[in-house]
Design a protein around this motif. Sequence first.
Motif, mmCIF file in Angstrom:
data_model
loop_
_atom_site.group_PDB
_atom_site.id
_atom_site.type_symbol
_atom_site.label_atom_id
_atom_site.label_comp_id
_atom_site.label_asym_id
_atom_site.label_seq_id
_atom_site.Cartn_x
_atom_site.Cartn_y
_atom_site.Cartn_z
ATOM 1 N N ALA A 1 3.440 1.185 2.952
ATOM 2 C CA ALA A 1 4.415 2.231 2.592
ATOM 3 C C ALA A 1 3.614 3.503 2.342
ATOM 4 C CB ALA A 1 5.189 1.817 1.342
ATOM 5 N N ASN B 1 13.176 14.866 -5.798
ATOM 6 C CA ASN B 1 12.351 13.696 -5.469
ATOM 7 C C ASN B 1 11.496 13.233 -6.648
ATOM 8 O OD1 ASN B 1 11.504 11.835 -3.458
ATOM 9 N ND2 ASN B 1 9.613 12.982 -3.164
ATOM 10 N N MET C 1 9.040 23.708 7.092
ATOM 11 C CA MET C 1 10.155 23.981 6.190
ATOM 12 C C MET C 1 9.602 24.613 4.923
ATOM 13 S SD MET C 1 12.628 20.706 6.266
ATOM 14 C CE MET C 1 14.055 20.756 7.329
ATOM 15 N N PHE D 1 14.718 9.058 2.965
ATOM 16 C CA PHE D 1 14.598 8.154 1.816
ATOM 17 C C PHE D 1 15.737 7.137 1.814
ATOM 18 C CE2 PHE D 1 15.573 7.262 -2.751
ATOM 19 C CZ PHE D 1 14.535 6.363 -2.931
ATOM 20 N N ASN D 2 16.938 7.596 2.175
ATOM 21 C CA ASN D 2 18.068 6.657 2.214
ATOM 22 C C ASN D 2 17.735 5.468 3.128
ATOM 23 O OD1 ASN D 2 20.130 7.999 0.557
ATOM 24 N ND2 ASN D 2 20.014 9.615 2.075
ATOM 25 N N ILE E 1 0.869 -1.190 0.000
ATOM 26 C CA ILE E 1 0.000 0.000 0.000
ATOM 27 C C ILE E 1 0.900 1.231 0.000
ATOM 28 C CG2 ILE E 1 -1.841 1.258 1.171
ATOM 29 C CD1 ILE E 1 -2.719 -1.376 2.426
ATOM 30 N N ARG F 1 11.195 9.466 -8.196
ATOM 31 C CA ARG F 1 9.915 8.744 -8.309
ATOM 32 C C ARG F 1 9.656 8.315 -9.751
ATOM 33 N NH1 ARG F 1 5.344 11.038 -4.269
ATOM 34 N NH2 ARG F 1 4.291 9.273 -5.188
ATOM 35 N N GLY G 1 9.651 2.407 4.649
ATOM 36 C CA GLY G 1 9.711 3.827 4.317
ATOM 37 C C GLY G 1 9.317 4.681 5.512
ATOM 38 N N ALA H 1 18.948 14.548 6.285
ATOM 39 C CA ALA H 1 18.756 14.074 4.914
ATOM 40 C C ALA H 1 18.857 12.560 4.789
ATOM 41 C CB ALA H 1 19.773 14.753 3.979
ATOM 42 N N SER I 1 3.294 6.452 3.920
ATOM 43 C CA SER I 1 3.767 7.737 4.451
ATOM 44 C C SER I 1 3.861 7.764 5.975
ATOM 45 C CB SER I 1 2.910 8.923 3.981
ATOM 46 O OG SER I 1 1.833 9.141 4.877
ATOM 47 N N GLU J 1 14.680 18.159 -2.672
ATOM 48 C CA GLU J 1 15.936 17.677 -3.255
ATOM 49 C C GLU J 1 16.431 16.604 -2.307
ATOM 50 O OE1 GLU J 1 17.146 18.581 -6.121
ATOM 51 O OE2 GLU J 1 15.744 20.234 -6.456
ATOM 52 N N ILE J 2 16.647 15.409 -2.796
ATOM 53 C CA ILE J 2 17.037 14.298 -1.925
ATOM 54 C C ILE J 2 18.545 14.102 -2.019
ATOM 55 C CG2 ILE J 2 16.683 11.848 -1.414
ATOM 56 C CD1 ILE J 2 14.143 13.506 -1.012
ATOM 57 N N ALA J 3 19.205 14.175 -0.858
ATOM 58 C CA ALA J 3 20.649 13.905 -0.811
ATOM 59 C C ALA J 3 20.820 12.398 -0.727
ATOM 60 C CB ALA J 3 21.260 14.591 0.404
ATOM 61 N N GLU K 1 -2.034 2.378 -5.075
ATOM 62 C CA GLU K 1 -1.634 3.778 -4.864
ATOM 63 C C GLU K 1 -2.826 4.685 -5.186
ATOM 64 O OE1 GLU K 1 0.992 5.869 -3.816
ATOM 65 O OE2 GLU K 1 -0.457 7.393 -4.423
ATOM 66 N N ARG K 2 -3.035 5.695 -4.316
ATOM 67 C CA ARG K 2 -4.211 6.544 -4.561
ATOM 68 C C ARG K 2 -3.999 7.538 -5.691
ATOM 69 N NH1 ARG K 2 -4.395 8.964 1.171
ATOM 70 N NH2 ARG K 2 -2.527 10.218 1.201
HETATM 71 C C1 LIG Z 1 11.638 18.787 2.972
HETATM 72 C C2 LIG Z 1 12.110 17.369 2.899
HETATM 73 C C3 LIG Z 1 13.414 17.091 2.503
HETATM 74 C C4 LIG Z 1 13.871 15.775 2.483
HETATM 75 N N1 LIG Z 1 15.167 15.524 2.109
HETATM 76 C C5 LIG Z 1 15.637 14.257 2.135
HETATM 77 C C6 LIG Z 1 16.995 13.959 1.775
HETATM 78 O O1 LIG Z 1 17.785 14.843 1.464
HETATM 79 N N2 LIG Z 1 17.417 12.661 1.797
HETATM 80 C C7 LIG Z 1 16.572 11.652 2.146
HETATM 81 O O2 LIG Z 1 17.011 10.491 2.169
HETATM 82 N N3 LIG Z 1 15.286 11.884 2.483
HETATM 83 C C8 LIG Z 1 14.801 13.159 2.485
HETATM 84 N N4 LIG Z 1 13.500 13.402 2.817
HETATM 85 C C9 LIG Z 1 12.627 12.277 3.177
HETATM 86 C C10 LIG Z 1 11.966 11.594 1.963
HETATM 87 O O3 LIG Z 1 11.352 12.556 1.143
HETATM 88 C C11 LIG Z 1 10.955 10.588 2.496
HETATM 89 O O4 LIG Z 1 11.628 9.714 3.390
HETATM 90 C C12 LIG Z 1 10.335 9.753 1.372
HETATM 91 O O5 LIG Z 1 9.640 10.552 0.462
HETATM 92 C C13 LIG Z 1 9.352 8.761 1.974
HETATM 93 O O6 LIG Z 1 8.842 7.952 0.958
HETATM 94 P P1 LIG Z 1 7.614 6.984 1.248
HETATM 95 O O7 LIG Z 1 7.393 6.255 -0.029
HETATM 96 O O8 LIG Z 1 7.845 6.219 2.501
HETATM 97 O O9 LIG Z 1 6.379 7.954 1.590
HETATM 98 P P2 LIG Z 1 5.626 9.024 0.691
HETATM 99 O O10 LIG Z 1 6.558 9.710 -0.253
HETATM 100 O O11 LIG Z 1 4.876 9.873 1.663
HETATM 101 O O12 LIG Z 1 4.603 8.174 -0.195
HETATM 102 C C14 LIG Z 1 3.488 7.520 0.372
HETATM 103 C C15 LIG Z 1 2.543 7.121 -0.774
HETATM 104 O O13 LIG Z 1 1.456 6.365 -0.246
HETATM 105 C C16 LIG Z 1 0.251 6.775 -0.890
HETATM 106 N N5 LIG Z 1 -0.855 6.479 0.028
HETATM 107 C C17 LIG Z 1 -0.997 6.934 1.298
HETATM 108 N N6 LIG Z 1 -2.120 6.442 1.845
HETATM 109 C C18 LIG Z 1 -2.696 5.648 0.905
HETATM 110 C C19 LIG Z 1 -3.881 4.868 0.894
HETATM 111 N N7 LIG Z 1 -4.698 4.772 1.940
HETATM 112 N N8 LIG Z 1 -4.193 4.175 -0.233
HETATM 113 C C20 LIG Z 1 -3.364 4.250 -1.308
HETATM 114 N N9 LIG Z 1 -2.218 4.981 -1.343
HETATM 115 C C21 LIG Z 1 -1.884 5.668 -0.247
HETATM 116 C C22 LIG Z 1 0.460 8.274 -1.141
HETATM 117 O O14 LIG Z 1 -0.373 8.747 -2.186
HETATM 118 C C23 LIG Z 1 1.948 8.328 -1.495
HETATM 119 O O15 LIG Z 1 2.176 8.210 -2.879
HETATM 120 C C24 LIG Z 1 13.009 14.710 2.857
HETATM 121 C C25 LIG Z 1 11.702 14.989 3.244
HETATM 122 C C26 LIG Z 1 11.249 16.304 3.276
HETATM 123 C C27 LIG Z 1 9.823 16.589 3.716
#
Ligand SMILES: Cc1cc2nc3c(=O)[nH]c(=O)nc-3n(C[C@H](O)[C@H](O)[C@H](O)COP(=O)(O)OP(=O)(O)OC[C@H]3O[C@@H](n4cnc5c(N)ncnc54)[C@H](O)[C@@H]3O)c2cc1C
Length: 389
Positions: A161, A108, A185, A299-300, A8, A112, A285, A296, A163, A48-50, A32-33
């Motif tokens: 996964a 980012n 931020m 994501f790593n 998810i 993706r 995640g 940062a 969020s 910007e992801i480092a 995915e929604r």
């Molecule tokens: C300002 C900022 C800067 C960052 N910089 C860095 C960096 O430099 N280096 C680094 O490593 N990380 C960085 N990060 C962290 C990184 O962006 C996140 O760790 C990463 O995006 C998390 O990915 P994810 O897939 O776990 O969650 P998300 O990106 O939040 O994705 C979750 C997905 O689940 C879907 N979803 C949620 N609920 C449902 C549901 N009920 N049904 C269906 N789909 C659903 C959503 O639509 C979404 O697409 C940063 C974050 C921020 C906010």
Amino acid sequence: MPCDIIIIGGGPAGLAFAGGLAGSGLRVTLVERLSLSSLADPADDGREIALTHRSVATLEALDAWRRIAPEAIAPLRAAHVLNGASPLALSFEPDAPAGQPLGWLVANHHIRRALFAAIDEQPGLTLIAGAQVAAARTDRDGASVTLEDGRVLRARLLVAADSRFSAIRAQLNIPAKVTRLGKSMLLARVEHDGDHQGIATEWFDHGQTIALLPLTGRRSSVVLTLPEDQIARLAALAAPALSAELTRRSDGRLGTMRVEGAAHVYPLATVWCRHFAAPRAALIGDAAVGMHPVTAHGFNLGLRGGATLAGLLVRAAARGQDIGAASLLRRYEAVHRFASAPLFLATGAIVGLFTDDRPPARLLRPALLHAAARVTPARAGISRLLMRH
Ligand SMILES: Cc1cc2nc3c(=O)[nH]c(=O)nc-3n(C[C@H](O)[C@H](O)[C@H](O)COP(=O)(O)OP(=O)(O)OC[C@H]3O[C@@H](n4cnc5c(N)ncnc54)[C@H](O)[C@@H]3O)c2cc1C
């Protein structure tokens, strides 16, 4: 017919995890929604992801790295940490081999897009896009997921996964400590007169934290952290006024700045879960660990956790073992906790110390920076952490 795994969330963590299962023979459904077109061509979210060396190696293994245009990849040659008005900069340089950067900055949405392109048409993977999960539950025999349109999916294992504010985590009864920091931020890409030389600057000034992340050319991403109401006021400014404000707030370090495109705002919240797994379910995640962005690593870490879980599942499938076995999920939890806990705690300590403007913290900061600047092994250790974790 039930599949093997339901994922998810098709964010970067969910997509990368799905890619890690390629070739395993497992039947995987990803829900995915967002619509299919938003997954294939994601909107710019300002981040910007480092990326560390380890993450780039993982993205290469997932066949995603080559899909990112070279001009969208900015090398990070060094990182400087500044405290208030002090001229002392704590500097982190790459430890080895010579010529290698500390890491790379990639937007980012490019990550993706590349991850989606890599898994699109992956044999054994069914993508259900534009569908929101309404309810999920698991028991010792399997997982059941109900979509908002009424469809019910079943699998041997559920992977959430979705969020850092994961609704699925709550439905699985996994307790999580969500800390809302009352700050936001503001992210803005800027063009500037000065040369950043590939150096990222993290400046813990009194009352604000500002990071300048070097992009390609004379461009940077400015990440400004302030109380939520102040960020809301800045985000409402027109581009010329915001440009002037960011130039002033960064003390003209990169010369005059001109904002490109829209600014993005993220309220700050961190998340730590008591468990990363439940019967026939796992969190990956941000759903597992919601890091403060200052180091940062969100994501790593998410990439690393997903690779750990995918590796265990691929091996179990090859041996004909139960992919939802409690022992496998416990192993994932132990390995990923070991990788995440020190970073999560260290990041929390840095945020606590460097964003606290009360006198004890203000007095301690210069002493700590002086000590760290003198101890070469400490700096080298942090550089290694930044590069490889
Ligand atoms: C300002 C900022 C800067 C960052 N910089 C860095 C960096 O430099 N280096 C680094 O490593 N990380 C960085 N990060 C962290 C990184 O962006 C996140 O760790 C990463 O995006 C998390 O990915 P994810 O897939 O776990 O969650 P998300 O990106 O939040 O994705 C979750 C997905 O689940 C879907 N979803 C949620 N609920 C449902 C549901 N009920 N049904 C269906 N789909 C659903 C959503 O639509 C979404 O697409 C940063 C974050 C921020 C906010």
